[in-house]
Scaffold this active site. Structure first.
Site, PDB file in Angstrom:
ATOM      1  N   GLU A  58       0.881  -1.194  -0.134  1.00 12.74           N
ATOM      2  CA  GLU A  58       0.161  -0.068   0.075  1.00 12.74           C
ATOM      3  C   GLU A  58       0.725   1.120   0.209  1.00 12.74           C
ATOM      4  OE1 GLU A  58      -3.284   1.855   2.591  1.00 12.74           O
ATOM      5  OE2 GLU A  58      -2.261   0.593   3.661  1.00 12.74           O
ATOM      6  N   LYS A 131     -10.461   2.689  -1.492  1.00 15.83           N
ATOM      7  CA  LYS A 131     -10.624   2.227  -0.096  1.00 15.83           C
ATOM      8  C   LYS A 131     -12.084   2.557   0.550  1.00 15.83           C
ATOM      9  CE  LYS A 131      -7.547   1.711   4.236  1.00 15.83           C
ATOM     10  NZ  LYS A 131      -6.481   1.842   4.536  1.00 15.83           N
ATOM     11  N   CYS A 168      -6.198  -2.661   3.042  1.00 17.77           N
ATOM     12  CA  CYS A 168      -5.620  -2.151   4.552  1.00 17.77           C
ATOM     13  C   CYS A 168      -6.652  -2.620   4.969  1.00 17.77           C
ATOM     14  CB  CYS A 168      -4.879  -1.154   4.515  1.00 17.77           C
ATOM     15  SG  CYS A 168      -3.279  -1.365   5.759  1.00 17.77           S
TER      16      CYS A 168
END
Length: 311
Positions: A58, A131, A168
Site C-alpha cells: 500500500e 478504499k 489494508c
C-alpha cells in the site's frame, strides 16, 4: 515459497487454470523515484520466479504519511488519469506479461482517495478501486486525508484470474471479502501498511491481523495474498515526531486458510505460490458455504446497531 519451475509453465500452456501469485515486501524511503525503482526491481524478480499476478504494498511511493495531519502532505496526491507511476507499471506489466495492482494517493478534484489501479498483463488499465473503510487512530490518521471510497467492492477479470482487491483496513472486514467472492473473485489481494502502535508499544497486532485474513480465505475458499511494508518510519507531526515500525510478515494463504508462503518482519521479500483455480472452484462449490447461505436472514448487516429493522 515456490521457485521458478519450467514444468509449471508447460502445464499452464496446456490450458490448466493454474496461476502463480506473488506478494512483495520492502522498506520505503520518502523518495518516489527510489521506491518505484525498488518496486520494479522486485516485480521483475517475481516474474523470474514465474509469477503471473504481483502485489505491491500500500502507498509504496513514499513513507506512510498518515502518522501526521499535515496539509502539505496533500501535495503527494495525483490524479488517476496519466498518473506517472501507473503509466510506468503499465509499461512494465506489458513487457513482462503480468498483472499488477498499483496502490496510490488519488486526487479527484476536491476529493482524495486511497486507491488502487488494476493493470492487466497487456498493460491495459482495468479500472479503479477506492478504499472503503478508512481508519482513524494514533499513527494511522487516514480520515484526515481520504474520503470513504465510492466505487463499492469490485472484481476485475484479468488474463490469469478474476481477482478482488481491497486495501489494508478493508482486510479486517469479513463483509468486504464475502462481497468480492460473491461477485466471482477467485483470489483476494490486500496491499497493506501496518505496524507498531505509537500510543502502546506493547501492542502487537501481527498475529491477529494474519488470522483475520486466513479466516477470509477459509470462509470463502479462496487464496489470499497480502503485501506489507517493513522498516521504521519517523514523521514530523504537529505534536512532534511519530514513529511506526512496520512489521512486514507479508503472506500468501491457500483456500482453507493455510499459510503457504510468508516473509519475516525485517527483510525484503518476493513470495510466490501456485494455485489450481479450477480445483479450488470445485472445492468451493462442494463445501457448500455459498450454497447454504441465507441472505434473507442477513438484513441485520445493513444496520450499525444490530437492529432487525434497518432505517
Amino acid at each position: 515459497m515456490f521457485e521458478h519451475n519450467p514444468h509449471r509453465e508447460k502445464k499452464m500452456e496446456k490450458g490448466k487454470r493454474e496461476v502463480v501469485v506473488s506478494a512483495l515486501q520492502f522498506a520505503c524511503t520518502d523518495d518516489v523515484a527510489t521506491n518505484v525503482a525498488t518496486a520494479e526491481r522486485l516485480v521483475r524478480a517475481a516474474h523470474a520466479k514465474g509469477a503471473n499476478i504481483i502485489l505491491i504494498q500500500e502507498l509504496f511511493e513514499g513513507h506512510y504519511f498518515c502518522q501526521a495531519q499535515r496539509e502539505d502532505f496533500f501535495q503527494r496526491a495525483k490524479p488517476y488519469k496519466d498518473h506517472p507511476t501507473i503509466l510506468r507499471m503499465q509499461i512494465l506489466a506489458k513487457e513482462l506479461g503480468v498483472v499488477i495492482p498499483v496502490s496510490f494517493f488519488e486526487e479527484a478534484n476536491n476529493a482524495h482517495y486511497n486507491s488502487v489501479a488494476i493493470i492487466d498483463a497487456d498493460g491495459a488499465d482495468l479500472g479503479l478501486y477506492r478504499k472503503s473503510h478508512i481508519p482513524d487512530g494514533p499513527g494511522y490518521q487516514e480520515k484526515f486525508y481520504f474520503n470513504p471510497g465510492d466505487t463499492g467492492f469490485k472484481v476485475f477479470k484479468t488474463k490469469f484470474a478474476t481477482i478482488g482487491v481491497a486495501i489494508c483496513w478493508d482486510q479486517w472486514f469479513p463483509e468486504a471479502a464475502r462481497c468480492l467472492v460473491l461477485q466471482g473473485a477467485e483470489i483476494l489481494f490486500y496491499p497493506t501498511a501496518i505496524g507498531s502502535e505509537p500510543q502502546d508499544g506493547g501492542l502487537d497486532s501481527r498475529d491477529h491481523w494474519r488470522r483475520v485474513m486466513q479466516g477470509h480465505a477459509g470462509a470463502n475458499v479462496v487464496p489470499v495474498v497480502t503485501s506489507n511494508r517493513i522498516g521504521k518510519e519517523i514523521i514530523e507531526t504537529e505534536h512532534g515526531k511519530s514513529e511506526v515500525t512496520f512489521y512486514g510478515n507479508s503472506f500468501i494463504a491457500g483456500p482453507t486458510g493455510e499459510i503457504v508462503a510468508t516473509a519475516n518482519d525485517k527483510e525484503e521479500a518476493v513470495l510466490v505460490a501456485q494455485f489450481d483455480l479450477d480445483k479450488i472452484k470445485w472445492k468451493r462449490h462442494s463445501w457448500g458455504v455459498f450454497r447454504d447461505r441465507r441472505p434473507d436472514l442477513y438484513k441485520v448487516l445493513l444496520t450499525s446497531d444490530g437492529s432487525n429493522s434497518p432505517l
